[in-house]
Design a protein around this motif. Structure first.
Motif, PDB file in Angstrom:
ATOM      1  N   MET A  19      35.806  47.293  38.463  1.00 25.41           N
ATOM      2  CA  MET A  19      35.789  45.856  38.709  1.00 25.41           C
ATOM      3  C   MET A  19      34.428  45.369  38.251  1.00 25.41           C
ATOM      4  N   GLY A  20      34.393  44.170  37.729  1.00 20.49           N
ATOM      5  CA  GLY A  20      33.161  43.689  37.126  1.00 20.49           C
ATOM      6  C   GLY A  20      31.960  43.763  38.034  1.00 20.49           C
ATOM      7  N   PHE A  21      32.122  43.393  39.310  1.00 16.89           N
ATOM      8  CA  PHE A  21      30.972  43.291  40.199  1.00 16.89           C
ATOM      9  C   PHE A  21      30.358  44.641  40.567  1.00 16.89           C
ATOM     10  N   THR A  22      31.081  45.742  40.364  1.00 20.88           N
ATOM     11  CA  THR A  22      30.511  47.051  40.689  1.00 20.88           C
ATOM     12  C   THR A  22      29.515  47.525  39.637  1.00 20.88           C
ATOM     13  N   GLY A  23      29.635  47.039  38.383  1.00 22.86           N
ATOM     14  CA  GLY A  23      28.722  47.436  37.318  1.00 22.86           C
ATOM     15  C   GLY A  23      29.012  48.783  36.700  1.00 22.86           C
ATOM     16  N   ARG A  24      30.099  49.459  37.116  1.00 17.54           N
ATOM     17  CA  ARG A  24      30.383  50.796  36.570  1.00 17.54           C
ATOM     18  C   ARG A  24      30.641  50.749  35.067  1.00 17.54           C
ATOM     19  N   PRO A  40      29.760  48.311  32.152  1.00 18.63           N
ATOM     20  CA  PRO A  40      28.897  47.134  31.978  1.00 18.63           C
ATOM     21  C   PRO A  40      29.567  45.941  31.319  1.00 18.63           C
ATOM     22  N   TRP A  41      30.532  46.190  30.439  1.00 17.75           N
ATOM     23  CA  TRP A  41      31.148  45.104  29.687  1.00 17.75           C
ATOM     24  C   TRP A  41      32.466  44.606  30.276  1.00 17.75           C
ATOM     25  N   LEU A  42      32.938  45.204  31.354  1.00 18.02           N
ATOM     26  CA  LEU A  42      34.199  44.791  31.968  1.00 18.02           C
ATOM     27  C   LEU A  42      34.013  43.491  32.745  1.00 18.02           C
ATOM     28  N   LYS A  43      34.843  42.492  32.447  1.00 21.28           N
ATOM     29  CA  LYS A  43      34.770  41.206  33.124  1.00 21.28           C
ATOM     30  C   LYS A  43      36.043  40.981  33.945  1.00 21.28           C
ATOM     31  N   THR A  44      35.878  40.839  35.248  1.00 20.94           N
ATOM     32  CA  THR A  44      37.017  40.556  36.134  1.00 20.94           C
ATOM     33  C   THR A  44      36.624  39.403  37.060  1.00 20.94           C
ATOM     34  N   LEU A  77      38.773  39.032  40.425  1.00 14.36           N
ATOM     35  CA  LEU A  77      38.491  40.094  41.397  1.00 14.36           C
ATOM     36  C   LEU A  77      37.107  39.903  41.990  1.00 14.36           C
ATOM     37  N   ASP A  78      36.145  39.531  41.165  1.00  8.55           N
ATOM     38  CA  ASP A  78      34.783  39.290  41.646  1.00  8.55           C
ATOM     39  C   ASP A  78      34.776  38.156  42.672  1.00  8.55           C
ATOM     40  N   LYS A  79      35.518  37.097  42.373  1.00  9.36           N
ATOM     41  CA  LYS A  79      35.575  35.950  43.275  1.00  9.36           C
ATOM     42  C   LYS A  79      36.232  36.334  44.599  1.00  9.36           C
ATOM     43  N   ASP A 102      43.813  40.570  36.427  1.00 11.92           N
ATOM     44  CA  ASP A 102      42.784  39.665  36.928  1.00 11.92           C
ATOM     45  C   ASP A 102      43.226  38.210  36.794  1.00 11.92           C
ATOM     46  N   GLU A 103      43.836  37.873  35.670  1.00 13.84           N
ATOM     47  CA  GLU A 103      44.348  36.513  35.490  1.00 13.84           C
ATOM     48  C   GLU A 103      45.449  36.195  36.506  1.00 13.84           C
ATOM     49  N   SER A 104      46.292  37.180  36.797  1.00 10.05           N
ATOM     50  CA  SER A 104      47.360  37.007  37.780  1.00 10.05           C
ATOM     51  C   SER A 104      46.776  36.646  39.147  1.00 10.05           C
ATOM     52  N   ILE A 105      45.749  37.354  39.550  1.00  9.60           N
ATOM     53  CA  ILE A 105      45.104  37.076  40.837  1.00  9.60           C
ATOM     54  C   ILE A 105      44.564  35.654  40.852  1.00  9.60           C
ATOM     55  N   GLY A 106      43.954  35.236  39.750  1.00  8.43           N
ATOM     56  CA  GLY A 106      43.432  33.880  39.657  1.00  8.43           C
ATOM     57  C   GLY A 106      44.524  32.829  39.815  1.00  8.43           C
TER      58      GLY A 106
END
Length: 492
Positions: free
Chosen positions: A48-53, A55-59, A62-64, A283-287
């Motif tokens: 997930m983007g916010f974990t930083g595992r 670096p280029w993954l944008k979610t 999920l972050d929100k 991620d778009e589905s969650i949004g």
């Protein structure tokens, strides 16, 4: 006292599987709350983007969900495999109790699923997506007034949905993640607004072979994936010093290892890129779901839970896939949001499991959980109360005919240690100090100074199996193969 586990047929007489009344006692003063449960397939805990595992993954969605809710950093499944995990979510029971122990095991006729309690309490319920307990889609999904599903794993394009018993086929321009989301939102818009609702949105994504939506294809091409520290460990002279089991070393060269990767021509980096591109649709589905709740004024008091059905290895210990008890396989993403219950931005470190989903949703519905459910509602953790919470989790995985590289595995994990018993192979068991060695690199099982820890955790493991009726490996019927032997149809 350590006892030998025997292999024999499991008789469905255990208390947890018996049919029971669907009327549950109500919790005094608890108002029934709307609930949305979103499940993905093979989504590992740190992608997930916010974990930083990565670096280029944008979610962003999920972050929100995390920033407005809570991230359970230590969320686990009881069995790291699709069907057993999903059955544990729906029943609130361990795999050896509900007996759906692999992806081919048929559903026993005597199971009760928690949505059935919700129906009895007046909820309108709907299921969309991957069921995958057995491979058929010929029967209604118990506990759901409306259901839309498909056979087995399903496909990303050219799919057929069974909608309340009627099959509808869609062409190659329809993407499964988008379709399930569209239909789930349609059900929400047309629901009976005088009743509380429970929506179960179960995505196929991000299961292999990954296929991103066409709009996302190639977005992450050629981006670098930081390989895990244990990626090459089985190929070094250190291997024996590290004390890893021989089956782990040999699995590197199987289709669940990094040198073959499902017998494709991909390398790990390409697998990760495709996986992350496929995750973008989720991620778009969650949004879209969250936008609908906000538009309708339901976003404050609806309990939203997001999780994966199991984790996934991307090179740790030289492995891909799941099934084993290493962190990346058994740990899942787990996000919860409900502003009326708790303030957002929480990171919760207490250990939760998929068996806690049913008790939590029942509490949100104002219902007391059945006495046969071993899990516990985690609403208390969301409110900041960790008293009398568990200090250990248990794990089980049962050997599969079509995937013989991985043995039967039992395990117990605390915040400090993890003990793994590899059953039925001439090999070593495992002990890891998770505080000092979070990558599970050094097996401490043979070190004399840890003998008491090994003995204590082994006894805890067998006590759990004895107390929950797990001392016999549950078997299931097999399918006769045309060449004369007996095997299960291949279905990962």
């Amino acid at each position: 006292m350590l006892l030998a586990i025997t292999t024999c047929s499991f008789v469905y007489t255990h208390a947890q599987t018996a049919k029971r009344s669907l009327a549950l006692e109500k919790i005094k003063g608890e108002k029934p709350r709307n609930v949305i449960f979103i499940l993905t397939d093979d989504h590992r805990f740190d992608f997930m983007g916010f974990t930083g595992r990565v670096p280029w993954l944008k979610t962003p969605n999920l972050d929100k969900l995390y920033h407005e809710g809570a991230w359970f950093k230590n969320a686990f499944v009881t069995t790291s495999l699709c069907s057993p995990s999903r059955a544990s979510i729906l029943t609130g029971a361990y795999s050896h109790v509900h007996t759906i122990v692999d992806n081919n095991a048929p559903e026993p006729p005597n199971l009760t699923y928690f949505p059935q309690y919700l129906q009895k309490a007046g909820y309108q319920t709907a299921f969309f997506g991957k069921w995958h307990m057995g491979n058929d889609d010929d029967f209604p999904r118990p506990g759901f007034n409306h259901w839309e599903s498909f056979k087995g794993q399903g496909v990303y394009y050219n799919l057929t949905l069974n909608i309340d018993g009627k099959r509808v086929t869609y062409g190659d321009s329809t993407y499964i993640t988008d379709l399930l989301t569209e239909h789930a939102l349609g059900w929400l818009k047309n629901r009976n607004k005088s009743k509380p609702f429970f929506l179960y949105l179960s995505h196929k994504a991000v299961h292999a072979p990954m296929q991103p939506a066409k709009r996302h294809l190639g977005l992450y091409k050629n981006l670098k994936y930081p390989l895990p520290s244990t990626y090459y460990q089985t190929q070094t002279d250190e291997y024996k010093k590290l004390g890893w089991p021989e089956w782990v070393k040999q699995q590197r060269y199987s289709w669940h290892g990094v040198d073959y990767i499902y017998h494709t021509h991909q390398n790990v980096e390409e697998l990760v890129q495709s996986y992350c591109e496929t995750l973008l649709g989720v991620d778009e589905s969650i949004g879209q779901v969250m936008d609908y709740l906000k538009k309708e004024g339901l976003d404050k008091n609806t309990l939203v839970i997001y999780m994966g059905d199991n984790g996934f290895s991307f090179g740790e210990h030289g492995l891909i896939d799941k099934r084993h008890f290493y962190e990346e396989s058994v740990k899942v993403p787990f996000l919860v949001r409900c502003p009326d219950l708790f303030s957002g931005g929480k990171t919760i470190n207490k250990m939760v499991q998929n068996i806690d989903i049913a008790p939590t949703i029942l509490q949100a519905a104002g219902l007391k959980q059945p006495t046969n459910m071993p899990g516990k509602s985690f609403i208390q953790l969301l409110k900041g109360d960790s008293t009398q919470w568990r200090d250990k989790i248990f794990y089980e995985y049962y050997w599969e005919y079509d995937f013989p590289m991985t043995p039967v595995i039992y395990g117990v994990r605390t915040d400090k240690f993890k003990y793994i018993r590899n059953q039925g192979v001439w090999d070593t068991n495992e002990l890891y100090d998770l505080e000092k060695d979070p990558a599970e690199r050094v097996n401490l099982i043979a070190k004399p100074e840890y003998a008491d820890t090994v003995k204590k955790m082994a006894n805890e493991l067998y006590d759990w199996l004895e107390q929950t009726g797990g001392m016999q490996i549950p078997l299931k019927r097999t399918v006769k193969h045309p060449f004369g032997d007996y095997r299960h149809p291949e279905n990962d």
